[in-house]
Design an enzyme around this catalytic site. Structure first.
Site, PDB file in Angstrom:
ATOM      1  N   LYS A 253      21.172  10.762  -1.086  1.00 64.08           N
ATOM      2  CA  LYS A 253      20.415   9.559  -0.735  1.00 64.08           C
ATOM      3  C   LYS A 253      21.050   8.282  -1.295  1.00 64.08           C
ATOM      4  O   LYS A 253      20.806   7.208  -0.806  1.00 64.08           O
ATOM      5  CB  LYS A 253      18.955   9.709  -1.142  1.00 64.08           C
ATOM      6  N   ARG A 254      21.887   8.425  -2.297  1.00 63.95           N
ATOM      7  CA  ARG A 254      22.560   7.240  -2.849  1.00 63.95           C
ATOM      8  C   ARG A 254      23.527   6.644  -1.826  1.00 63.95           C
ATOM      9  O   ARG A 254      23.786   5.447  -1.843  1.00 63.95           O
ATOM     10  CB  ARG A 254      23.357   7.604  -4.105  1.00 63.95           C
TER      11      ARG A 254
END
Ligand code: GLU
Length: 493
Positions: A253-254
């Site tokens: 998700k980063r």
């Protein structure tokens, strides 16, 4: 034998594509064999699990049309289906393991464990618990427990030899016991770890086949031991490869949108996500790329599952979505648009923002364009400001991204509180601080209230927009990003 499969998400954030991927294969497998598919919530990490996250995960899987036969929302004969409601089972099993000498109490302090890890690492060894508390005097142990001293319960692991187990997709896998840690089974807060809970629950819920991510392969020996110690049959295991980006890195998700809700918000159709995720790990016997879930179930066969790293390519997903859209009747197309954004639930989120700002309905669309559609493109010029230079804007955007990673429940007040405290720690006037965020999120300097907009867009879309804004400002090299990371860590918060 009735086939029973399960998906077991941890409710610690957004509904992840990986959860849908696992749910899809477990559901297809069970349906193909006329069995049952169970949804279990693995919420033993009390510091990270939230009921809000559980709800959004259930909603997202429902939206994708993946139906479970038993779960926390609908019950079933093997409930409860939330691990936090099954603590007695784990405690009883842990006590049984200790009694038979298969597990032991450990009182080692975090300092001792950290020292041990450092020594092992500097000697080039795999960090591993050294068995310090094994064989502790019984009286001593009882006295320390009675005095309330913090302790955990750890698994006994053979000193040498190796563990060989069968993976349904990969064949026999062998891992030397030397590489297997004496896993903590019960934490000092009395909660079980994943390893104890997963074995107890898969057994008690009569799970026959476990299809899960390949990151769990190295944990299988611990589970093999637990099944042996309890004298239970182990379900068949299949470890699916993790989804990758086009550059082969793991989707995280980063760096990428991984939330199912991002795809929903962008207007991908649920059946397209299902179709595409199915293609990630499996192929139709006739190699056809477009198929519905029911057709998948009909043709499903684990022998056609692949272990090569599946690349989640959004270009390809766009193409597939376009194929489905063009294939619809115009009436179905109208219904789908309404379902996507012009439904009452979605509008209800917008009404508090737009009603008071609207005189004529024709004024509506320009206000919400960046919320329902893409925002205007941003460039370096969009970030020109009287008191912030580009480096300031980059710093604010970078630190905001890092801060947003910490927001556990994605809602206005939490987002506001986090960003406000960031602005204070960075010693930037809040008004100025908000400028690059307004531009990044909406493409304009002034928009509907920023925190409501961020709440409406959801975490992945917001993050994606901030990342593209950083790129528009020239991007951050690895070195710059590292420097900003350190500066962020040093902020007094
Ligand atoms: N709770 C685990 C996860 O979210 C489940 C792993 C499993 O399926 O055994 O990854």
């Amino acid at each position: 034998m009735t086939v029973r499969t399960r998906v077991a998400p941890s409710p610690t954030g957004d509904p992840h594509l990986g959860t849908a991927y696992m749910a899809l294969f477990n559901c297809a497998f069970a349906k193909k064999h006329g069995g049952q598919f169970v949804l279990r919530i693995e919420d033993t990490d009390q510091t990270r699990s939230t009921p809000e996250s559980e709800q959004v995960i259930l909603d997202a899987l429902h939206w994708m049309g993946l139906k479970w036969d038993e779960g926390p929302d609908i019950g079933g004969t093997c409930g409860p289906y939330r691990q936090s409601e099954r603590l007695d089972h784990y405690a009883a099993r842990a006590a049984e393991l200790v009694e038979h000498g298969h597990a032991f109490h450990c009182f080692c302090s975090t300092d001792r464990l950290a020292d041990l890890r450092r020594t092992q690492q500097s000697a080039g060894e795999t960090p591993r618990y050294d068995g310090h508390c094994i064989g502790m005097d019984e009286g001593d142990k009882t006295r320390r427990i009675a005095s309330g001293e913090a302790h955990v319960i750890r698994l006994r692991v053979p000193d040498d030899g190796e563990c060989t187990f069968e993976d349904g997709l990969r064949g026999a896998i062998t891992i030397p016991w030397q590489q297997v840690d004496m896993q903590v089974l019960v934490k000092s807060d009395g909660f079980p770890t994943y390893h104890l809970a997963v074995v107890v629950d898969d057994h008690m819920m009569d799970i026959t086949h476990v299809l899960r991510g390949e990151e769990w392969i190295s944990s299988v020996p611990k589970h093999v031991l637990l099944y042996q110690y309890f004298g239970w049959d182990m379900p068949s295991h299949y470890h699916l490869p993790l989804l990758r980006n086009t550059d082969q890195t793991k989707m995280s998700k980063r760096r990428n949108p991984t939330s199912i809700n991002y795809y929903r918000h962008c207007g991908y159709l649920p059946e397209v996500l299902v179709n595409y995720l199915a293609l990630m790990g499996w192929s139709m016997p006739d190699e056809r790329e477009i198929f519905r879930f029911d057709e998948m179930v009909e043709a499903f066969d684990v022998d056609r599952m692949s272990t090569s790293a599946p690349v989640f390519d959004t270009e390809k997903l766009n193409w597939l979505n376009g194929q489905y859209i063009r294939d619809m009747s115009s009436s179905a197309f109208m219904d789908r648009i309404a379902e996507w954004a012009v439904n009452r639930e979605r509008l209800a989120e917008l009404v508090p923002l737009i009603q008071e700002r609207t005189e004529r309905f024709i004024d509506l669309l320009p206000q919400v364009d960046y919320l329902l559609g893409e925002r205007a493109e941003v460039s370096q010029a969009s970030f020109v400001h009287k008191s912030l230079d580009e480096a300031d804007c980059l710093r604010i955007l970078d630190h905001s991204l890092r801060t947003l990673d910490r927001v556990r429940v994605w809602q206005h007040d939490d987002i506001f509180a986090e960003l406000k405290s960031l602005a204070e720690a960075m010693d930037v006037k809040f008004r100025d601080f908000l400028f690059p965020l307004f531009v990044a999120v909406s493409g304009r300097e002034v928009s509907l209230p920023l925190f409501d907009s961020i709440g409406f867009l959801g975490s992945d879309l917001t993050r994606t927009r901030i990342r593209t804004a950083i790129d528009a400002l020239g991007g951050l090299s690895k070195k710059e990003s590292r420097r900003l990371e350190l500066a962020f860590q040093e902020l007094d918060r």
